[in-house]
Scaffold this motif. Structure first.
Motif, mmCIF file in Angstrom:
data_model
loop_
_atom_site.group_PDB
_atom_site.id
_atom_site.type_symbol
_atom_site.label_atom_id
_atom_site.label_comp_id
_atom_site.label_asym_id
_atom_site.label_seq_id
_atom_site.Cartn_x
_atom_site.Cartn_y
_atom_site.Cartn_z
ATOM 1 N N GLY A 1 0.798 -1.217 0.000
ATOM 2 C CA GLY A 1 0.000 0.000 0.000
ATOM 3 C C GLY A 1 0.832 1.269 0.000
ATOM 4 N N LEU A 2 2.158 1.136 0.027
ATOM 5 C CA LEU A 2 3.068 2.277 0.006
ATOM 6 C C LEU A 2 4.007 2.168 -1.184
ATOM 7 C CD1 LEU A 2 4.022 2.313 3.797
ATOM 8 C CD2 LEU A 2 2.299 3.721 2.673
ATOM 9 N N TYR A 3 4.517 3.312 -1.649
ATOM 10 C CA TYR A 3 5.403 3.338 -2.804
ATOM 11 C C TYR A 3 6.306 4.563 -2.733
ATOM 12 C CZ TYR A 3 3.002 7.305 -4.854
ATOM 13 O OH TYR A 3 2.520 8.565 -5.090
ATOM 14 N N THR A 4 7.254 4.650 -3.671
ATOM 15 C CA THR A 4 8.058 5.869 -3.825
ATOM 16 C C THR A 4 7.932 6.346 -5.263
ATOM 17 O OG1 THR A 4 10.103 4.712 -4.440
ATOM 18 C CG2 THR A 4 9.742 5.113 -2.082
ATOM 19 N N ASP A 5 8.106 7.651 -5.469
ATOM 20 C CA ASP A 5 8.012 8.221 -6.814
ATOM 21 C C ASP A 5 9.225 7.886 -7.675
ATOM 22 O OD1 ASP A 5 5.504 9.463 -6.712
ATOM 23 O OD2 ASP A 5 6.352 11.196 -5.672
ATOM 24 N N GLY A 6 10.311 7.453 -7.059
ATOM 25 C CA GLY A 6 11.531 7.146 -7.807
ATOM 26 C C GLY A 6 12.609 6.675 -6.855
ATOM 27 N N GLU A 7 13.847 6.737 -7.312
ATOM 28 C CA GLU A 7 14.993 6.333 -6.503
ATOM 29 C C GLU A 7 15.348 7.434 -5.508
ATOM 30 O OE1 GLU A 7 18.005 5.673 -9.421
ATOM 31 O OE2 GLU A 7 17.275 3.664 -9.891
ATOM 32 N N GLY A 8 16.079 7.053 -4.454
ATOM 33 C CA GLY A 8 16.588 8.034 -3.504
ATOM 34 C C GLY A 8 15.554 8.602 -2.554
ATOM 35 N N ALA A 9 14.527 7.826 -2.233
ATOM 36 C CA ALA A 9 13.443 8.333 -1.382
ATOM 37 C C ALA A 9 13.840 8.371 0.089
ATOM 38 C CB ALA A 9 12.200 7.474 -1.548
ATOM 39 N N HIS A 10 13.295 9.373 0.779
ATOM 40 C CA HIS A 10 13.481 9.513 2.226
ATOM 41 C C HIS A 10 12.374 8.782 2.957
ATOM 42 C CE1 HIS A 10 15.740 13.547 1.520
ATOM 43 N NE2 HIS A 10 15.836 12.750 0.503
ATOM 44 N N SER A 11 11.217 8.616 2.294
ATOM 45 C CA SER A 11 10.075 7.951 2.911
ATOM 46 C C SER A 11 9.178 7.358 1.830
ATOM 47 C CB SER A 11 9.274 8.943 3.767
ATOM 48 O OG SER A 11 8.733 9.963 2.946
ATOM 49 N N CYS A 12 8.292 6.465 2.253
ATOM 50 C CA CYS A 12 7.309 5.858 1.352
ATOM 51 C C CYS A 12 5.988 6.628 1.482
ATOM 52 C CB CYS A 12 7.091 4.398 1.729
ATOM 53 S SG CYS A 12 8.588 3.383 1.643
ATOM 54 N N SER A 13 5.237 6.688 0.397
ATOM 55 C CA SER A 13 3.949 7.388 0.382
ATOM 56 C C SER A 13 2.815 6.386 0.191
ATOM 57 C CB SER A 13 3.912 8.401 -0.770
ATOM 58 O OG SER A 13 4.967 9.319 -0.655
ATOM 59 N N ARG A 14 1.632 6.756 0.665
ATOM 60 C CA ARG A 14 0.440 5.920 0.448
ATOM 61 C C ARG A 14 0.067 5.951 -1.028
ATOM 62 N NH1 ARG A 14 -1.206 2.986 4.028
ATOM 63 N NH2 ARG A 14 -1.141 3.570 6.197
ATOM 64 N N CYS A 15 -0.365 4.812 -1.537
ATOM 65 C CA CYS A 15 -0.859 4.770 -2.911
ATOM 66 C C CYS A 15 -2.097 5.656 -3.006
ATOM 67 C CB CYS A 15 -1.235 3.340 -3.307
ATOM 68 S SG CYS A 15 0.180 2.239 -3.474
ATOM 69 N N PRO A 16 -2.251 6.365 -4.124
ATOM 70 C CA PRO A 16 -3.424 7.221 -4.286
ATOM 71 C C PRO A 16 -4.718 6.402 -4.353
ATOM 72 C CG PRO A 16 -1.800 7.603 -6.041
ATOM 73 C CD PRO A 16 -1.341 6.444 -5.245
ATOM 74 N N ILE A 17 -5.815 7.057 -4.093
ATOM 75 C CA ILE A 17 -7.133 6.420 -4.196
ATOM 76 C C ILE A 17 -7.269 5.847 -5.598
ATOM 77 C CG2 ILE A 17 -9.623 6.869 -4.252
ATOM 78 C CD1 ILE A 17 -9.143 8.977 -2.086
ATOM 79 N N GLY A 18 -7.769 4.627 -5.683
ATOM 80 C CA GLY A 18 -7.966 3.969 -6.980
ATOM 81 C C GLY A 18 -6.755 3.171 -7.428
ATOM 82 N N SER A 19 -5.720 3.041 -6.583
ATOM 83 C CA SER A 19 -4.534 2.253 -6.952
ATOM 84 C C SER A 19 -4.046 1.456 -5.746
ATOM 85 C CB SER A 19 -3.424 3.176 -7.455
ATOM 86 O OG SER A 19 -2.960 4.001 -6.415
ATOM 87 N N TYR A 20 -3.174 0.487 -6.004
ATOM 88 C CA TYR A 20 -2.633 -0.341 -4.923
ATOM 89 C C TYR A 20 -1.233 -0.816 -5.288
ATOM 90 C CZ TYR A 20 -3.197 -4.606 -7.685
ATOM 91 O OH TYR A 20 -3.057 -5.566 -8.631
ATOM 92 N N ARG A 21 -0.541 -1.311 -4.303
ATOM 93 C CA ARG A 21 0.762 -1.959 -4.493
ATOM 94 C C ARG A 21 0.855 -3.029 -3.421
ATOM 95 N NH1 ARG A 21 5.437 -1.703 -1.978
ATOM 96 N NH2 ARG A 21 7.192 -2.600 -3.056
ATOM 97 N N ASN A 22 1.032 -4.297 -3.821
ATOM 98 C CA ASN A 22 1.211 -5.352 -2.835
ATOM 99 C C ASN A 22 2.606 -5.960 -2.969
ATOM 100 O OD1 ASN A 22 1.154 -7.299 -4.883
ATOM 101 N ND2 ASN A 22 -1.056 -7.626 -4.682
#
Length: 115
Positions: free
Chosen positions: A89-110
């Motif tokens: 349910g969390l992701y990063t926009d690219g490489e070098g992330a400081h933190s993970c973000s919640r997937c937007p409404i209407g999407s998922y990541r398992n």
């Protein structure tokens, strides 16, 4: 002579040699250089301290540089030895992330999705 080889070259190194990249020496004792610990690095020889990797990156012991965290991993603090994988349910926009973000409404990541 016991101090020179057959070619007249000294058998003992009389010069002080700088610590290699990824190593440091903070004192003047006779001991050898020490590898930088995880999360730190030196990218030049002859260093007396190791530098912390910035957040969003990591370094293994004895590193000469920091490595950027891959996509969907993060290193929130400086001096990390590894990047943490983002939970479901969390992701990063690219490489070098400081933190993970919640997937937007209407999407998922398992855990089956690596990117």
């Amino acid at each position: 002579s016991p101090y020179y080889n057959d070619y007249g070259v000294a058998k003992v190194a009389y010069e002080c040699r700088p610590c290699e990249v990824g190593y440091f020496k903070a004192d003047t004792s006779a001991s050898s250089c020490t590898a930088c610990v995880e999360g730190t690095y030196t990218n030049t020889s002859g260093r007396s301290i190791c530098s912390f990797c910035p957040s969003g990156s990591y370094a293994h012991e004895g590193s000469s540089d920091c490595t950027t965290c891959p996509v969907n991993t993060a290193a929130p603090n400086p001096g990390m030895g590894a990047c943490a994988s983002c939970d479901e349910g969390l992701y990063t926009d690219g490489e070098g992330a400081h933190s993970c973000s919640r997937c937007p409404i209407g999407s998922y990541r398992n855990s089956n999705l690596t990117t």
